[in-house]
Design an enzyme around this catalytic site. Structure first.
Site, PDB file in Angstrom:
ATOM      1  N   PRO A   2       0.581  -1.409   0.027  1.00 33.63           N
ATOM      2  CA  PRO A   2       0.026  -0.083   0.016  1.00 33.63           C
ATOM      3  C   PRO A   2       0.769   1.466   0.147  1.00 33.63           C
ATOM      4  O   PRO A   2       1.770   1.598   0.910  1.00 33.63           O
ATOM      5  CB  PRO A   2      -0.529  -0.162   1.400  1.00 33.63           C
ATOM      6  CG  PRO A   2      -0.670  -1.446   1.880  1.00 33.63           C
ATOM      7  CD  PRO A   2       0.567  -2.081   1.201  1.00 33.63           C
ATOM      8  N   GLU A   3       0.528   1.967  -1.025  1.00 34.95           N
ATOM      9  CA  GLU A   3       1.603   3.520  -1.132  1.00 34.95           C
ATOM     10  C   GLU A   3       0.223   4.246  -1.203  1.00 34.95           C
ATOM     11  O   GLU A   3      -0.820   4.206  -1.078  1.00 34.95           O
ATOM     12  CB  GLU A   3       2.152   3.641  -2.302  1.00 34.95           C
ATOM     13  CG  GLU A   3       3.161   2.807  -2.362  1.00 34.95           C
ATOM     14  CD  GLU A   3       4.244   2.659  -3.363  1.00 34.95           C
ATOM     15  OE1 GLU A   3       4.681   3.682  -4.057  1.00 34.95           O
ATOM     16  OE2 GLU A   3       5.036   1.676  -3.675  1.00 34.95           O
ATOM     17  N   HIS A  95      -5.252 -14.040   9.266  1.00 28.45           N
ATOM     18  CA  HIS A  95      -4.116 -13.035  10.012  1.00 28.45           C
ATOM     19  C   HIS A  95      -5.099 -11.957  10.286  1.00 28.45           C
ATOM     20  O   HIS A  95      -4.483 -10.765  10.506  1.00 28.45           O
ATOM     21  CB  HIS A  95      -3.032 -12.782   8.982  1.00 28.45           C
ATOM     22  CG  HIS A  95      -2.302 -13.712   8.294  1.00 28.45           C
ATOM     23  ND1 HIS A  95      -2.443 -14.310   6.819  1.00 28.45           N
ATOM     24  CD2 HIS A  95      -1.610 -14.423   8.931  1.00 28.45           C
ATOM     25  CE1 HIS A  95      -1.647 -15.174   6.820  1.00 28.45           C
ATOM     26  NE2 HIS A  95      -0.925 -15.632   7.834  1.00 28.45           N
ATOM     27  N   ARG A 116       1.918  -9.761   7.496  1.00 27.82           N
ATOM     28  CA  ARG A 116       3.325  -9.511   7.747  1.00 27.82           C
ATOM     29  C   ARG A 116       3.582  -8.751   8.928  1.00 27.82           C
ATOM     30  O   ARG A 116       4.587  -8.420   9.376  1.00 27.82           O
ATOM     31  CB  ARG A 116       4.277  -8.902   6.660  1.00 27.82           C
ATOM     32  CG  ARG A 116       4.090  -9.988   5.324  1.00 27.82           C
ATOM     33  CD  ARG A 116       5.008  -9.639   4.183  1.00 27.82           C
ATOM     34  NE  ARG A 116       4.614 -10.277   3.071  1.00 27.82           N
ATOM     35  CZ  ARG A 116       5.190  -9.898   1.780  1.00 27.82           C
ATOM     36  NH1 ARG A 116       5.736  -8.863   1.381  1.00 27.82           N
ATOM     37  NH2 ARG A 116       4.777 -10.856   0.842  1.00 27.82           N
TER      38      ARG A 116
END
Length: 282
Positions: A2-3, A95, A116
DNA sequence: GGAAGCTCCTGAAAGC
DNA sequence: TGCTTTCAGGAGCTTC
């Protein structure tokens, strides 16, 4: 990863689906997800309960949901974070790290899912201009109407660093990550190791134009997704990966000159560039 | 004080 | 087939 465009897609989704909802409760399933909330999971849940979410805001890759006038829930998606609005009956994601429920059960749940665990949620006081205190050092992003181009150029000239490092420095310009840095540099024909002190004002202007161009194009198609790690609040992927000119295209022909695109290890990650269009600095 | 490098983390893919 | 290694990278922290 994600940017700015991907985070903005998420912000718009949150605005549509949970703006104005009142929090019934919060459940922290993995403490690392709220590691920047130093008071811990119990305090995190206690402080959220009963508060209404105002319209979400964003600066660079950070987004936050104001809770009244003086605090906010701050979110950073990191590498693989997702903010999903799910029906309460939907099975938990593998997750799933944090679950927030609402007093209006029909609104579903807000879920923070992060494989992550580089991302996270935290609660912070708001400064005068409505900015969470911990991101006061984050510069405005290039899509912000108040972004100061002249100040950015002067800062680049003062720095003793290279242009890609500067683009990734969120205290200089926010929202740019590895993918869009490579894309904007390719469009501007700049090598990633060009010293910032050598940039002229027209080159800085051209670079900012290309940064905005690539981000606006990505935003229009829902952002860049290489896999299921980046999705919007409804779990849908974006399509901009099909429009990337250099990132991830090692050995494929440059779309301007057909020279094979190169990949070079750079700061524990990769830089993609065209060796003909983007000449290294002398 | 500024710039560069290290570290956190997980799972897919590659290598053997 | 199965184990080990490599790779992806945002940003805070440490080192120089």
């Amino acid at each position: 990863m994600p940017e700015l465009p991907e985070v903005e897609v998420v912000r718009r989704g949150l605005e549509r689906w949970i703006g104005g909802r009142t929090i019934a409760g919060a459940e922290v399933l993995h403490p690392r997800a709220i590691r920047r909330h130093l008071a811990g999971p119990v305090d995190f849940a206690d402080r959220l309960r009963g508060l209404p979410f105002a319209a979400p805001r964003r600066r660079g890759k950070y987004l936050w949901l104001p809770l009244g006038d003086d605090a906010a829930l701050l979110a950073h998606l990191g590498m693989s974070g997702q903010l999903l609005v799910q029906p309460g009956r939907a099975p938990d994601e593998k997750h799933l790290r944090v679950r927030i429920t609402f007093t209006d059960a029909a609104a579903g749940e807000l879920r923070f899912v992060d494989q992550r665990t580089f991302g996270g949620l935290s609660l912070h006081p708001l400064l005068g201009e409505g900015l969470p205190d911990v991101i006061a050092h984050i510069a405005r992003d290039p899509l912000d109407p108040l972004f100061d181009e002249d100040a950015f150029h002067q800062a680049l000239r003062r720095k003793r660093t290279t242009i890609k490092r500067a683009l990734l420095d969120q205290s200089l310009i926010s929202g740019v990550g590895n993918i869009y840095a490579d894309e904007a540099l390719w469009r501007t024909r700049l090598h990633y190791e060009r010293p910032t002190a050598t940039l002229t004002r027209p080159v800085t202007t051209e670079l900012l134009t290309r940064v905005r161009e690539v981000m606006t194009a990505a935003l229009a198609v829902g952002g860049t997704s290489f896999d299921s790690l980046y999705v919007n609040v409804n779990g849908e992927s974006g399509y901009f990966d099909r429009s990337l000119d250099v990132y991830g295209r090692e050995d494929e022909p440059c779309r301007r000159c057909a020279t094979p695109v190169r990949r070079r290890p750079w700061m524990n990650r990769s830089s993609y560039f065209c060796p003909k269009c983007q000449r290294p600095p002398r």
